[in-house]
Design an enzyme around this catalytic site. Sequence first.
Site, PDB file in Angstrom:
ATOM      1  N   THR A  56       0.859  -1.184   0.000  1.00  0.00           N
ATOM      2  CA  THR A  56       0.000   0.000   0.000  1.00  0.00           C
ATOM      3  C   THR A  56       0.894   1.232   0.000  1.00  0.00           C
ATOM      4  O   THR A  56       2.094   1.150   0.293  1.00  0.00           O
ATOM      5  CB  THR A  56      -0.874   0.051   1.269  1.00  0.00           C
ATOM      6  OG1 THR A  56      -0.005   0.163   2.389  1.00  0.00           O
ATOM      7  CG2 THR A  56      -1.733  -1.202   1.416  1.00  0.00           C
ATOM      8  N   LYS A 102      15.909 -22.007   9.524  1.00  0.00           N
ATOM      9  CA  LYS A 102      14.692 -21.730   8.758  1.00  0.00           C
ATOM     10  C   LYS A 102      14.961 -22.068   7.303  1.00  0.00           C
ATOM     11  O   LYS A 102      15.965 -21.624   6.735  1.00  0.00           O
ATOM     12  CB  LYS A 102      14.333 -20.253   8.876  1.00  0.00           C
ATOM     13  CG  LYS A 102      13.421 -19.748   7.746  1.00  0.00           C
ATOM     14  CD  LYS A 102      12.963 -18.334   7.977  1.00  0.00           C
ATOM     15  CE  LYS A 102      12.323 -17.745   6.724  1.00  0.00           C
ATOM     16  NZ  LYS A 102      11.695 -16.442   6.981  1.00  0.00           N
ATOM     17  N   LYS A 121      13.670 -21.602   3.497  1.00  0.00           N
ATOM     18  CA  LYS A 121      12.765 -20.929   2.563  1.00  0.00           C
ATOM     19  C   LYS A 121      12.181 -21.991   1.647  1.00  0.00           C
ATOM     20  O   LYS A 121      12.899 -22.646   0.892  1.00  0.00           O
ATOM     21  CB  LYS A 121      13.549 -19.885   1.752  1.00  0.00           C
ATOM     22  CG  LYS A 121      12.795 -19.201   0.643  1.00  0.00           C
ATOM     23  CD  LYS A 121      11.565 -18.441   1.083  1.00  0.00           C
ATOM     24  CE  LYS A 121      11.798 -17.485   2.208  1.00  0.00           C
ATOM     25  NZ  LYS A 121      10.659 -16.673   2.618  1.00  0.00           N
ATOM     26  N   ASP A 128       9.149 -21.806   5.516  1.00  0.00           N
ATOM     27  CA  ASP A 128       8.383 -20.630   5.074  1.00  0.00           C
ATOM     28  C   ASP A 128       8.187 -20.675   3.563  1.00  0.00           C
ATOM     29  O   ASP A 128       9.068 -20.241   2.809  1.00  0.00           O
ATOM     30  CB  ASP A 128       9.165 -19.366   5.471  1.00  0.00           C
ATOM     31  CG  ASP A 128       8.554 -18.098   4.878  1.00  0.00           C
ATOM     32  OD1 ASP A 128       7.378 -18.126   4.467  1.00  0.00           O
ATOM     33  OD2 ASP A 128       9.265 -17.072   4.852  1.00  0.00           O
ATOM     34  N   ASN A 157       5.108 -12.895   8.123  1.00  0.00           N
ATOM     35  CA  ASN A 157       5.570 -11.564   7.727  1.00  0.00           C
ATOM     36  C   ASN A 157       4.820 -11.157   6.463  1.00  0.00           C
ATOM     37  O   ASN A 157       5.228 -10.280   5.735  1.00  0.00           O
ATOM     38  CB  ASN A 157       7.074 -11.537   7.459  1.00  0.00           C
ATOM     39  CG  ASN A 157       7.487 -12.440   6.320  1.00  0.00           C
ATOM     40  OD1 ASN A 157       7.793 -13.619   6.552  1.00  0.00           O
ATOM     41  ND2 ASN A 157       7.496 -11.942   5.097  1.00  0.00           N
ATOM     42  N   HIS A 205      11.580 -10.633  10.943  1.00  0.00           N
ATOM     43  CA  HIS A 205      11.718 -10.996   9.530  1.00  0.00           C
ATOM     44  C   HIS A 205      12.938 -10.312   8.923  1.00  0.00           C
ATOM     45  O   HIS A 205      13.389  -9.283   9.423  1.00  0.00           O
ATOM     46  CB  HIS A 205      10.451 -10.528   8.804  1.00  0.00           C
ATOM     47  CG  HIS A 205      10.569 -10.426   7.322  1.00  0.00           C
ATOM     48  ND1 HIS A 205      10.782  -9.232   6.671  1.00  0.00           N
ATOM     49  CD2 HIS A 205      10.502 -11.368   6.358  1.00  0.00           C
ATOM     50  CE1 HIS A 205      10.821  -9.447   5.363  1.00  0.00           C
ATOM     51  NE2 HIS A 205      10.653 -10.731   5.140  1.00  0.00           N
ATOM     52  N   SER A 206      13.433 -10.886   7.855  1.00  0.00           N
ATOM     53  CA  SER A 206      14.532 -10.244   7.147  1.00  0.00           C
ATOM     54  C   SER A 206      14.332 -10.369   5.652  1.00  0.00           C
ATOM     55  O   SER A 206      13.805 -11.358   5.166  1.00  0.00           O
ATOM     56  CB  SER A 206      15.843 -10.920   7.544  1.00  0.00           C
ATOM     57  OG  SER A 206      16.763 -10.894   6.491  1.00  0.00           O
TER      58      SER A 206
HETATM   59  O1  LIG Z   1      14.725 -13.330   0.029  1.00  0.00           O
HETATM   60  C1  LIG Z   1      13.750 -14.033  -0.215  1.00  0.00           C
HETATM   61  O2  LIG Z   1      13.642 -14.721  -1.237  1.00  0.00           O
HETATM   62  C2  LIG Z   1      12.682 -14.095   0.840  1.00  0.00           C
HETATM   63  O3  LIG Z   1      11.621 -14.879   0.402  1.00  0.00           O
HETATM   64  C3  LIG Z   1      12.204 -12.721   1.234  1.00  0.00           C
HETATM   65  O4  LIG Z   1      11.857 -12.001   0.097  1.00  0.00           O
HETATM   66  C4  LIG Z   1      11.053 -12.752   2.195  1.00  0.00           C
HETATM   67  O5  LIG Z   1      10.545 -11.467   2.360  1.00  0.00           O
HETATM   68  C5  LIG Z   1      11.395 -13.200   3.568  1.00  0.00           C
HETATM   69  O6  LIG Z   1      12.628 -13.641   3.755  1.00  0.00           O
HETATM   70  C6  LIG Z   1      10.349 -14.024   4.263  1.00  0.00           C
HETATM   71  O7  LIG Z   1      10.597 -14.483   5.347  1.00  0.00           O
HETATM   72  O8  LIG Z   1       9.248 -14.196   3.732  1.00  0.00           O
HETATM   73 MG   LIG Z   2       8.574 -15.178   5.712  1.00  0.00          MG
END
Ligand SMILES: O=C([O-])[C@@H](O)[C@@H](O)[C@H](O)[C@@H](O)C(=O)[O-]
Ligand SMILES: [Mg+2]
Length: 435
Positions: A113, A202, A204, A232, A280, A331-332
């Site tokens: 937004t 964690k 991804k 995640d 997040n 979060h990062s």
């Molecule tokens: O860096 C990435 O690909 C992550 O997926 C990031 O864009 C996410 O915002 C993040 O790390 C998350 O926890 O969803």
């Molecule tokens: Mg995440």
Amino acid sequence: MTDAKNRLTITEVRLTPILVADPPLLNTQGVHQPYTPRLIIELITEGGVTGLGETYGDTKYLELAQPLASALIGRSVTDLNTLPALAAEVCGDSPAATGAEAVDAGGLRGVQTADKLRLSVLSGFEVACLDAWGRSAGLPVHALLGGKVRDRVEFSAYLFYRWEEHPGGRGERDDWGAALDPAGVVAQARRFADTYGFTSFKLKGGVFAPAQEVAAIRALAAAFPGQPLRIDPNGAWSVRTSLEVASELGDVLEYLEDPTSGTARMAEVAAGTPLPLATNMCVTTFDEIAGAFTRGAVQVVLSDHHYWGGLRATRELAAVCRTFGVGLSMHSNTHLGISLAAMTQVAATVPHLDHACDSHYPWQTEDVLTERLTFRDGRLDVGDTPGLGVTLDRDRLAVLHRRWLDDDGGLRDRDDAAAMRRADPGWVTPALPRW
Ligand SMILES: O=C([O-])[C@@H](O)[C@@H](O)[C@H](O)[C@@H](O)C(=O)[O-]
Ligand SMILES: [Mg+2]
């Protein structure tokens, strides 16, 4: 105005967009580009002190940063409570934020937004103000936030499926190699644990079919028995798939992060599993809290000072979470050392920080600091050096800015789907739920 107050007046603001090397990390939307944009902010005060801030560097953020930078001249670095109103007045709405339903396609950070974009810019300036104020007063940023409650902040290893190199050999090549199956994920985790001492992990997800990712988590559980694990997929799963994964991994996961997209689906999943859900993506603004918390959709909010509006807003979020009995962690997204220092300073001040924070930092081989921040035992020390406690390396900043200047525009905006098309020309951002 007293002399002391005069010395805190902002006389100059420098905005430096840069492109930073980024490895080919995979997510459900695609793959990271070889370089990612960040914006480095320097605020100079009448007293000759420079405060540092860092935030997203994509074009839509730069467009908002410029007017805010001009409006800050002549104001004090201590005028933080008026920053949101000032930003709303001078920034206007970025054309990139097309309404409450627009989704942040590049960053996997929930809805996009106009308010959220503005807050993401403002937060970089708030951090720079706090850094300048702290340096001027001889106090660390955590002292300006009320003081630290811990001397070390714990982080989690952030594992990614990844390729060995970017398609076409573009960009820099690191020495991590590929990780595309359970054995690769475990090897990556082992290196994170040995190098940085991380004890929680964690992954991804949302990259491969859920069964493959479940197998990777099982392999991690076998390799690191009893250590906290998370996955995640950035909302890539349906409610049904999320519940299946929750039941298959319930005995080893600390929490399940954004298994499905949107508060309604998260609430359905939460109702069907005892496993805590973290997000997040569906709680990323204060406006989204009531709907999610009253429906029991999330049990852990992953705060991010960039888009919540700064370090002080992060503490406000912490208070709301505590009131509702909802957990808090961090979060990062891809970031450098200035942001990591800011994350660490605020994390040190929040008593109720329930889980190790995320950080992409170990993936970044480049930084704009004279000295990188160093994880020991999976933690960063919270020092008492004035401000953020970090020093800008002007030569490095110039090199990374030169890369931004030389770019034809193709890398100035994060676009994981475009990067994926280099390897798979037919790739389009998958519709959610993907599985
Ligand atoms: O860096 C990435 O690909 C992550 O997926 C990031 O864009 C996410 O915002 C993040 O790390 C998350 O926890 O969803
Ligand atoms: Mg995440």
